[in-house]
Scaffold this motif. Structure first.
Motif, PDB file in Angstrom:
ATOM      1  N   ASP A   4       0.869  -1.174   0.000  1.00 24.51           N
ATOM      2  CA  ASP A   4       0.000   0.000   0.000  1.00 24.51           C
ATOM      3  C   ASP A   4       0.908   1.226   0.000  1.00 24.51           C
ATOM      4  O   ASP A   4       1.234   1.786   1.041  1.00 24.51           O
ATOM      5  N   TRP A   5       1.344   1.637  -1.182  1.00 21.96           N
ATOM      6  CA  TRP A   5       2.332   2.701  -1.280  1.00 21.96           C
ATOM      7  C   TRP A   5       1.787   4.035  -0.788  1.00 21.96           C
ATOM      8  O   TRP A   5       2.547   4.865  -0.290  1.00 21.96           O
ATOM      9  N   ASP A   6       0.495   4.258  -0.918  1.00 20.77           N
ATOM     10  CA  ASP A   6      -0.087   5.519  -0.421  1.00 20.77           C
ATOM     11  C   ASP A   6       0.022   5.598   1.100  1.00 20.77           C
ATOM     12  O   ASP A   6       0.384   6.640   1.655  1.00 20.77           O
ATOM     13  N   TRP A   7      -0.289   4.492   1.772  1.00 22.84           N
ATOM     14  CA  TRP A   7      -0.170   4.497   3.240  1.00 22.84           C
ATOM     15  C   TRP A   7       1.287   4.623   3.649  1.00 22.84           C
ATOM     16  O   TRP A   7       1.618   5.365   4.583  1.00 22.84           O
ATOM     17  N   ILE A   8       2.160   3.933   2.952  1.00 21.81           N
ATOM     18  CA  ILE A   8       3.590   4.012   3.265  1.00 21.81           C
ATOM     19  C   ILE A   8       4.074   5.453   3.153  1.00 21.81           C
ATOM     20  O   ILE A   8       4.791   5.955   4.029  1.00 21.81           O
ATOM     21  N   ALA A   9       3.690   6.137   2.093  1.00 18.22           N
ATOM     22  CA  ALA A   9       4.101   7.531   1.920  1.00 18.22           C
ATOM     23  C   ALA A   9       3.548   8.411   3.033  1.00 18.22           C
ATOM     24  O   ALA A   9       4.237   9.317   3.524  1.00 18.22           O
ATOM     25  N   SER A  10       2.324   8.148   3.462  1.00 19.34           N
ATOM     26  CA  SER A  10       1.713   8.968   4.513  1.00 19.34           C
ATOM     27  C   SER A  10       2.426   8.813   5.848  1.00 19.34           C
ATOM     28  O   SER A  10       2.386   9.722   6.687  1.00 19.34           O
ATOM     29  N   GLU A  11       3.104   7.693   6.047  1.00 23.73           N
ATOM     30  CA  GLU A  11       3.794   7.433   7.309  1.00 23.73           C
ATOM     31  C   GLU A  11       5.296   7.689   7.240  1.00 23.73           C
ATOM     32  O   GLU A  11       5.906   8.094   8.234  1.00 23.73           O
ATOM     33  N   PHE A  12       5.919   7.456   6.074  1.00 28.23           N
ATOM     34  CA  PHE A  12       7.377   7.399   6.016  1.00 28.23           C
ATOM     35  C   PHE A  12       8.028   8.383   5.036  1.00 28.23           C
ATOM     36  O   PHE A  12       9.250   8.464   5.012  1.00 28.23           O
ATOM     37  N   ASP A  13       7.276   9.074   4.238  1.00 32.82           N
ATOM     38  CA  ASP A  13       7.862  10.092   3.372  1.00 32.82           C
ATOM     39  C   ASP A  13       8.477  11.181   4.238  1.00 32.82           C
ATOM     40  O   ASP A  13       7.870  11.658   5.186  1.00 32.82           O
ATOM     41  N   VAL A  14       9.695  11.594   3.914  1.00 32.93           N
ATOM     42  CA  VAL A  14      10.426  12.531   4.763  1.00 32.93           C
ATOM     43  C   VAL A  14       9.711  13.869   4.903  1.00 32.93           C
ATOM     44  O   VAL A  14       9.822  14.535   5.941  1.00 32.93           O
ATOM     45  N   GLN A  15       8.962  14.268   3.896  1.00 33.97           N
ATOM     46  CA  GLN A  15       8.273  15.543   3.994  1.00 33.97           C
ATOM     47  C   GLN A  15       7.230  15.518   5.105  1.00 33.97           C
ATOM     48  O   GLN A  15       7.068  16.500   5.842  1.00 33.97           O
ATOM     49  N   ARG A  16       6.541  14.388   5.253  1.00 34.57           N
ATOM     50  CA  ARG A  16       5.545  14.252   6.326  1.00 34.57           C
ATOM     51  C   ARG A  16       6.233  14.284   7.691  1.00 34.57           C
ATOM     52  O   ARG A  16       5.757  14.921   8.636  1.00 34.57           O
ATOM     53  N   THR A  17       7.352  13.584   7.797  1.00 31.77           N
ATOM     54  CA  THR A  17       8.075  13.551   9.066  1.00 31.77           C
ATOM     55  C   THR A  17       8.618  14.926   9.422  1.00 31.77           C
ATOM     56  O   THR A  17       8.558  15.358  10.576  1.00 31.77           O
ATOM     57  N   ALA A  18       9.166  15.621   8.437  1.00 29.20           N
ATOM     58  CA  ALA A  18       9.713  16.958   8.681  1.00 29.20           C
ATOM     59  C   ALA A  18       8.607  17.933   9.093  1.00 29.20           C
ATOM     60  O   ALA A  18       8.820  18.801   9.945  1.00 29.20           O
ATOM     61  N   GLU A  19       7.444  17.801   8.500  1.00 32.67           N
ATOM     62  CA  GLU A  19       6.321  18.663   8.888  1.00 32.67           C
ATOM     63  C   GLU A  19       5.937  18.429  10.342  1.00 32.67           C
ATOM     64  O   GLU A  19       5.605  19.372  11.068  1.00 32.67           O
ATOM     65  N   ARG A  20       5.995  17.183  10.757  1.00 37.31           N
ATOM     66  CA  ARG A  20       5.695  16.867  12.158  1.00 37.31           C
ATOM     67  C   ARG A  20       6.758  17.476  13.079  1.00 37.31           C
ATOM     68  O   ARG A  20       6.431  18.033  14.137  1.00 37.31           O
ATOM     69  N   LEU A  21       8.014  17.381  12.683  1.00 36.61           N
ATOM     70  CA  LEU A  21       9.079  17.993  13.481  1.00 36.61           C
ATOM     71  C   LEU A  21       8.887  19.505  13.562  1.00 36.61           C
ATOM     72  O   LEU A  21       9.032  20.101  14.637  1.00 36.61           O
ATOM     73  N   ASP A  22       8.562  20.135  12.445  1.00 32.76           N
ATOM     74  CA  ASP A  22       8.346  21.578  12.450  1.00 32.76           C
ATOM     75  C   ASP A  22       7.207  21.965  13.388  1.00 32.76           C
ATOM     76  O   ASP A  22       7.263  22.990  14.076  1.00 32.76           O
ATOM     77  N   GLN A  23       6.188  21.126  13.427  1.00 29.19           N
ATOM     78  CA  GLN A  23       5.068  21.383  14.336  1.00 29.19           C
ATOM     79  C   GLN A  23       5.532  21.324  15.793  1.00 29.19           C
ATOM     80  O   GLN A  23       5.146  22.168  16.615  1.00 29.19           O
ATOM     81  N   VAL A  24       6.361  20.332  16.105  1.00 30.54           N
ATOM     82  CA  VAL A  24       6.884  20.197  17.467  1.00 30.54           C
ATOM     83  C   VAL A  24       7.747  21.407  17.826  1.00 30.54           C
ATOM     84  O   VAL A  24       7.664  21.945  18.937  1.00 30.54           O
ATOM     85  N   ILE A  25       8.588  21.835  16.891  1.00 35.26           N
ATOM     86  CA  ILE A  25       9.438  22.992  17.132  1.00 35.26           C
ATOM     87  C   ILE A  25       8.592  24.232  17.421  1.00 35.26           C
ATOM     88  O   ILE A  25       8.900  25.012  18.329  1.00 35.26           O
ATOM     89  N   THR A  26       7.521  24.385  16.680  1.00 39.35           N
ATOM     90  CA  THR A  26       6.624  25.521  16.913  1.00 39.35           C
ATOM     91  C   THR A  26       6.000  25.459  18.304  1.00 39.35           C
ATOM     92  O   THR A  26       5.825  26.486  18.971  1.00 39.35           O
ATOM     93  N   GLU A  27       5.723  24.256  18.762  1.00 41.63           N
ATOM     94  CA  GLU A  27       5.115  24.102  20.097  1.00 41.63           C
ATOM     95  C   GLU A  27       6.075  24.484  21.201  1.00 41.63           C
ATOM     96  O   GLU A  27       5.673  25.103  22.191  1.00 41.63           O
ATOM     97  N   VAL A  28       7.339  24.102  21.082  1.00 42.51           N
ATOM     98  CA  VAL A  28       8.293  24.337  22.168  1.00 42.51           C
ATOM     99  C   VAL A  28       8.985  25.691  22.055  1.00 42.51           C
ATOM    100  O   VAL A  28       9.596  26.169  23.026  1.00 42.51           O
ATOM    101  N   VAL A  29       8.928  26.305  20.856  1.00 41.08           N
ATOM    102  CA  VAL A  29       9.477  27.662  20.684  1.00 41.08           C
ATOM    103  C   VAL A  29       8.346  28.538  20.120  1.00 41.08           C
ATOM    104  O   VAL A  29       8.349  28.898  18.936  1.00 41.08           O
ATOM    105  N   PRO A  30       7.361  28.850  20.946  1.00 45.25           N
ATOM    106  CA  PRO A  30       6.158  29.534  20.441  1.00 45.25           C
ATOM    107  C   PRO A  30       6.429  30.891  19.822  1.00 45.25           C
ATOM    108  O   PRO A  30       5.654  31.355  18.976  1.00 45.25           O
ATOM    109  N   ASN A  31       7.515  31.540  20.200  1.00 44.48           N
ATOM    110  CA  ASN A  31       7.839  32.853  19.634  1.00 44.48           C
ATOM    111  C   ASN A  31       8.666  32.761  18.359  1.00 44.48           C
ATOM    112  O   ASN A  31       9.065  33.781  17.804  1.00 44.48           O
ATOM    113  N   GLY A  32       8.905  31.525  17.914  1.00 46.74           N
ATOM    114  CA  GLY A  32       9.625  31.323  16.667  1.00 46.74           C
ATOM    115  C   GLY A  32      11.131  31.201  16.880  1.00 46.74           C
ATOM    116  O   GLY A  32      11.687  31.705  17.841  1.00 46.74           O
TER     117      GLY A  32
END
Length: 425
Positions: free
Chosen positions: A396-424
């Motif tokens: 299921d390549w669509d599901w694999i991409a949704s979980e393991f594509d680096v762009q998805r992972t990086a977006e999640r990291l960016d979200q975490v960074i925004t949470e812990v550094v709220p002022n940017g």
């Protein structure tokens, strides 16, 4: 704009799972990063053979230290001298000393947000219980004895054996205490704890009160690395390719024995299949290839460059994944090998040998791959179905991409960074 200070012993050109995962992730985050790393020691890696496209927002700072302890100390001194340039710290383990650098920074600068990434557990790594390098088989702290009877735990004979072991292994005891303190304080002080799979999360954070700070960041693949690689093979033998590390715990022996039995039963296996191993292999596995008469079927090659490993995977019919059997010390597999993300990125069906329980098995099954246990009979039957009955994986390549594509992972990291550094940043 300030930057993120990343402490990572492994980083390209060192060819290692941790370094490659880190480099892919940072290349796709939107925030500028300085990676404090080293190239003085290639220990635990495949050498200086990993070349990835550079990202303009990521700078590499090379330490002079050639031991993990000295590296952690140098990382702290560098941060201390450049504190005003950074608004966030990320430490990547292994080795655990990277978190020691993070702890030193957090103690000196408690206001700095800290993301602590655990590639593997530290204080209770199941491998260290399996090989008895940190825990005696007589210890009530050994995971081998997690279900031991009260009689065993209270036995004077057991206690005497454990005491004798401790007297003979004082260095192991010191290391055990150090690792325990390091992991516990890292989890307590870090603003977020990054893990790569749900089984690791449960193992690392049994206290649910601490799980709010846990963040699941999957090992990821970068589709761009595969754009110029061949996607399909035309004709020839069915090719099974393994890349990575095999050792005493993570052994190819069940697979090799299954191949030998299938060869004996069919008579034409050598005309139908080939098994290629690239990386490191335990002496027992290498000897088994010869002992079982598989030299015409199984080919072993020492470690190759990261780019070459991706070429080999892209030219495979099946990628072979082998996990260690941890059942003696734990009920599920708490590891998720980074090379699986490379397998997914190559768009190759995976033939996986591992424990029935664990997030890695759940993901492989959800992805539509073929999973089997460590039984020689089960492995042999699955190979027979693939090679003689036409069994195929249904990825299921669509599901694999949704979980393991680096762009998805990086977006999640960016979200975490925004949470812990709220002022940017």
């Amino acid at each position: 704009m300030k930057r993120i200070f990343v402490v990572s012993w492994f980083y390209p050109p060192l060819n290692s799972s941790e370094g490659l995962v880190t480099a892919r992730l940072l290349a796709h985050t939107k925030y500028p990063c300085d990676v404090f790393t080293q190239a003085a020691s290639a220990r635990w890696s495949y050498g200086l053979t990993a070349e990835l496209p550079t990202a303009d927002h990521v700078r590499r700072i090379e330490a002079k230290a050639d031991t993990p302890t000295a590296f952690a100390e140098e990382a702290f001194r560098y941060f201390q001298a450049h504190r005003d340039a950074y608004s966030l710290v990320m430490t990547r383990s292994m080795p655990p000393e990277c978190h020691a650098a993070g702890l030193a920074i957090k103690r000196a600068f408690p206001e700095i947000p800290w993301l602590a990434s655990f590639g593997d557990p530290i204080k209770d790594n199941p491998y260290r219980h399996l090989d008895e390098s940190l825990f005696s088989r007589w210890s009530v702290l050994s995971l081998k004895n997690r279900n031991a009877s009260p009689g065993f735990c209270l036995s004077p004979r057991r206690a005497a054996h454990e005491l004798l072991w401790l007297l003979r292994h004082r260095a192991a005891l010191r290391e055990r205490v150090m690792l325990s303190d390091l992991e516990d304080e890292t989890i307590r002080r870090a603003d977020r704890v990054l893990v790569n799979n749900r089984s690791e999360l449960r193992f690392l954070l049994p206290d649910e009160a601490l799980r709010d700070k846990a963040v699941l960041l999957r090992h990821s693949y970068d589709p761009a690395l595969y754009e110029d690689l061949p996607r399909q093979r035309t004709g020839g033998k069915t090719r099974f390719v393994f890349t990575g590390t095999l050792d005493a715990q993570r052994s190819a022996c069940p697979l090799l024995e299954a191949i030998a039995e299938l060869k004996a039963d069919t008579g034409d296996l050598e005309e139908r299949a080939e098994f290629l191993f690239f990386g490191t292999m335990a002496e027992r596995d290498l000897a088994a290839i010869v002992r079982l008469g598989l030299t015409a079927l199984v080919c072993y090659s020492p470690p190759i460059s990261y780019a070459d490993s991706l070429r080999q995977l892209s030219a495979a019919d099946w990628a072979v994944h082998i996990d260690a059997d941890l059942s003696e010390v734990w009920h599920e597999n708490v590891f998720f090998a980074a090379k699986l993300s490379d397998y997914f990125g190559a768009h190759v069906p995976v033939f996986a040998i591992g424990m029935p329980s664990g997030d890695v098995t759940r993901c492989l099954e959800r992805a539509g791959m073929v999973t089997v246990g460590f039984s020689v009979g089960e492995i042999k039957q699955a190979l027979y179905e693939i090679l003689y009955l036409g069994r195929r994986a249904v990825p299921d390549w669509d599901w694999i991409a949704s979980e393991f594509d680096v762009q998805r992972t990086a977006e999640r990291l960016d979200q975490v960074i925004t949470e812990v550094v709220p002022n940017g940043i």
